[in-house]
Motif scaffolding. Structure first.
Motif, mmCIF file in Angstrom:
data_model
loop_
_atom_site.group_PDB
_atom_site.id
_atom_site.type_symbol
_atom_site.label_atom_id
_atom_site.label_comp_id
_atom_site.label_asym_id
_atom_site.label_seq_id
_atom_site.Cartn_x
_atom_site.Cartn_y
_atom_site.Cartn_z
ATOM 1 N N ALA A 34 8.221 15.084 -5.433
ATOM 2 C CA ALA A 34 7.295 14.604 -4.317
ATOM 3 C C ALA A 34 7.797 15.100 -2.728
ATOM 4 C CB ALA A 34 7.309 12.922 -4.386
ATOM 5 N N PRO A 35 6.933 15.094 -1.716
ATOM 6 C CA PRO A 35 7.148 15.648 -0.628
ATOM 7 C C PRO A 35 8.129 14.963 0.106
ATOM 8 C CG PRO A 35 4.668 15.545 -0.966
ATOM 9 C CD PRO A 35 5.314 14.864 -2.078
ATOM 10 N N GLU B 239 1.693 9.086 4.957
ATOM 11 C CA GLU B 239 2.681 8.031 4.372
ATOM 12 C C GLU B 239 4.133 8.469 4.426
ATOM 13 O OE1 GLU B 239 -0.701 7.283 0.667
ATOM 14 O OE2 GLU B 239 0.907 8.475 0.345
ATOM 15 N N GLY B 240 4.383 9.623 4.340
ATOM 16 C CA GLY B 240 5.900 10.132 4.557
ATOM 17 C C GLY B 240 6.177 9.805 6.234
ATOM 18 N N VAL C 65 -2.062 5.053 1.807
ATOM 19 C CA VAL C 65 -3.115 5.269 2.899
ATOM 20 C C VAL C 65 -4.519 5.378 2.052
ATOM 21 C CG1 VAL C 65 -4.093 6.932 4.483
ATOM 22 C CG2 VAL C 65 -1.747 6.497 4.461
ATOM 23 N N HIS C 66 -5.292 4.974 2.486
ATOM 24 C CA HIS C 66 -6.777 4.753 2.003
ATOM 25 C C HIS C 66 -7.730 5.241 2.856
ATOM 26 C CE1 HIS C 66 -9.911 3.136 -0.756
ATOM 27 N NE2 HIS C 66 -10.416 2.610 0.264
ATOM 28 N N ALA D 183 -4.329 1.197 5.664
ATOM 29 C CA ALA D 183 -3.004 1.540 4.708
ATOM 30 C C ALA D 183 -2.468 0.141 4.202
ATOM 31 C CB ALA D 183 -2.048 2.111 5.629
ATOM 32 N N LEU D 184 -1.947 0.116 3.137
ATOM 33 C CA LEU D 184 -1.243 -0.815 2.513
ATOM 34 C C LEU D 184 0.350 -0.492 2.684
ATOM 35 C CD1 LEU D 184 -3.034 -1.410 -0.822
ATOM 36 C CD2 LEU D 184 -3.320 -2.845 1.500
#
Length: 586
Positions: A340-341, A465-466, A480-481, A490-491
């Motif tokens: 993953a990043p 997110e990161g 993120v949505h 975001a959750l």
């Protein structure tokens, strides 16, 4: 080189008495030489052959990361059969699907708990002739037998010599973030290419010590297994996640590979601990961190570092960074990050501490490894240069296409999906990226996971997110949505290993449900959101967020075994919460 068992045989001949594997034993560790590995593999392989393993057959391994996984895998391959990998966290139904879809006739299970899982779906496994249990008891009807009982006689070398490079070595089922898992068919030549490419880079030698905790059911772990045989690097194996930090200090390895989540957790634990202690220690830490990042950024841009800054950095290293290196055994030459990043902030922090992270990139479909940053030529935000022999091009829509010997044969019994993935002879990765002037690859997001707002703007969720996880040390996961919505939300979940000590030190509630709604906890998250938002275009800012009481987990279905968020699963589980974000427009 024709096969992995031949690679092993050559390693045994070259360094028979050198250490191969180190494993937990009581309160310490015990070692196994390459000669001893060869003896164990030979006996197991001949025993599995008597049970029916051989060319064209499949043997599933349902086990956590431990030395027996490696020995069983090598034994299976030595018979000419292929290994099918199953994550120990998989449910009975998921395990049954992999076993039946792959056509496995033998299953190697770790313990009685995993056997019970298989027994519960035995009617769905009519082709399984035997379950071989590593730590457990044999059954009364002979279906379940112990690993210790699997021994046979025969011509091992002739069996190995009959295996060709194009023979199937592994079926690894994709973790299914977007639907039904697909069995990725990888040959001996696929793995030998990838391992040979790493060897050609000259990063490792027999003087290194590799610490392996990654799931061997995952392609990244499997690649490391083959690489270490090829180079002759001893590997300490312990798959227990809660032992990673302690094991680093005890074993003093020279390198370790991990998913970004592990580095995020280390970073957040260190940062939160300093914040909790406060006072002079916090001021020294923040100064050292800022000084280190300043030096790292100058190095990245090839700029000269003033003498005063070099002196300050030497002091920062002595006061802060040297202690961090000591916690990890003091011998780490580099870490490797994949799956993953990795956020740039995390990479800079570790580099400042003298713990450089080499970020790599690959898919299960490309034998796990296709790109890797090189020591001395690390550019944060990229995954480095291609492996020797790997071809790459960027499609018109930005998708990364990969070619070369490491590319899979295809998806098991899925010709249409195979044709789509390997269109025009290139592996279509589904990732969006770009190449810099030196050929290093930067990945911007997943092609199918880019958010397109209702205003037609594209947003890369994993980048946001990161950034949030790097900015707020109390967060475990961020989701993120905003696809087809008019703004992003975001959750977030809390890392309780970090937040509970922090909350206790401030007299805040430590119960997750109470803590997530506490104004002080929300204030910490808000500060991070505002900081990240300040760097983004307005359409990419997070307008609302919710703190969840429960973390995302593999067992809960929100994470893949490689710790990536299953976006559809999260959207389904928390659909009401996400919908509520948009009931009262911003």
């Amino acid at each position: 080189m024709s096969s992995i068992p031949v690679l092993l045989r050559d390693r045994i001949a070259a360094t028979p008495d050198a250490e191969a594997y180190r494993t937990p034993s009581g309160d310490g560790w015990s070692s196994m030489s390459w000669r001893e590995v060869g003896e164990r593999v030979r006996g197991l392989a001949l025993g599995l052959a008597e049970l029916g393993a051989g060319p064209g057959t499949r043997v599933s391994i349902l086990c956590s990361t431990r030395v027996e996984w490696v020995l069983c895998d090598l034994a299976v391959l030595s018979t000419g059969a292929a290994t099918t990998t199953i994550y120990p966290s998989n449910t009975a139904a998921e395990s049954a699907f992999v076993i039946t879809d792959s056509g496995s006739t033998i299953v190697i299970a770790e313990n009685d708990d995993q056997v019970a899982k298989l027994t519960s779906v035995r009617k769905e496994l009519p082709d399984v002739t035997n379950v071989v249990v590593i730590d457990g008891t044999a059954g009364d009807d002979g279906w379940v037998i112990t690993l210790d009982s699997v021994r046979g006689e025969g011509d091992y070398d002739a069996m190995v010599d009959a295996i060709g490079p194009d023979a199937v070595a592994t079926l690894i089922y994709t973790s299914g973030t977007t639907g039904r898992p697909k069995g990725v068919v990888l040959t001996h030549d696929n793995w030998l290419y990838a391992a040979g490419a790493v060897r050609e880079l000259g990063l490792l030698s027999g003087d290194d010590l590799h610490f392996l905790w990654l799931p061997l059911s995952h392609s990244f772990g499997k690649l490391l297994e083959v690489v270490m045989i090829g180079v002759g690097v001893p590997t300490a194996i312990d798959g227990r996640l809660d032992r990673i930090a302690d094991n680093l200090g005890i074993l003093q390895p020279t390198f370790m590979a991990a998913a970004p989540r592990i580095f995020e957790k280390i970073h957040n634990t260190v940062t939160a601990t300093q914040r909790r202690e406060g006072g002079v220690k916090l001021k020294i830490f923040e100064w050292a961190r800022a000084t280190g990042i300043r030096v790292v950024k100058a190095r990245q841009h090839g700029a000269a570092i003033p003498l005063t800054t070099r002196l300050e950095f030497a002091v920062a290293d002595r006061l802060v960074f040297s202690k961090l290196r000591a916690r990890f055994g003091g011998r780490i030459r580099f870490f490797i990050s994949g799956a993953a990043p990795l956020s740039q902030e995390i990479a800079e922090f570790f580099d400042a501490a003298g713990l450089t992270i080499l970020e790599g990139y690959g898919l299960t479909e490309s034998s796990a490894g296709s790109f890797l940053s090189r020591p001395g030529n690390v550019k944060f935000g990229t995954v480095g240069l291609p492996f020797p022999g790997t071809k790459v091009r960027i499609a018109e829509d930005g998708e990364i296409l990969i070619g070369g010997r490491g590319i899979m044969r295809g998806y098991h019994d899925l010709p249409a999906e195979t044709a789509e993935a390997l269109e025009d002879g290139w592996l279509h990765t589904g990732d969006i990226g770009e190449l810099d002037a030196e050929g290093r690859l930067a990945i911007t997001d997943r092609k199918k996971e880019l958010i397109k707002t209702s205003g037609g703007k594209y947003v890369a969720p994993t980048y946001l997110e990161g950034r949030l996880k790097a900015t707020c040390p109390y967060l475990s996961h961020v989701f993120v949505h905003g696809d087809r919505r008019n703004y992003c939300t975001a959750l977030v979940t809390l890392d309780l290993d970090v937040t509970v000590p922090w909350a206790r030190s401030l007299g805040l509630p430590t119960d997750p449900e109470e803590l997530r709604t506490h104004p002080r906890m929300r204030e910490e998250v808000e500060k991070a959101v505002e900081q990240v938002n300040a760097e983004q275009a307005s359409y990419a800012t997070i307008k609302k967020f919710a703190i969840l009481a429960q973390d995302f987990t593999v067992e809960g279905g929100e994470l893949t075994p490689s710790l990536k968020v299953k976006r559809k699963s999260v959207e389904q589980r928390y659909g009401d919460t996400l919908d509520a974000f948009y009931q009262d427009p911003v």
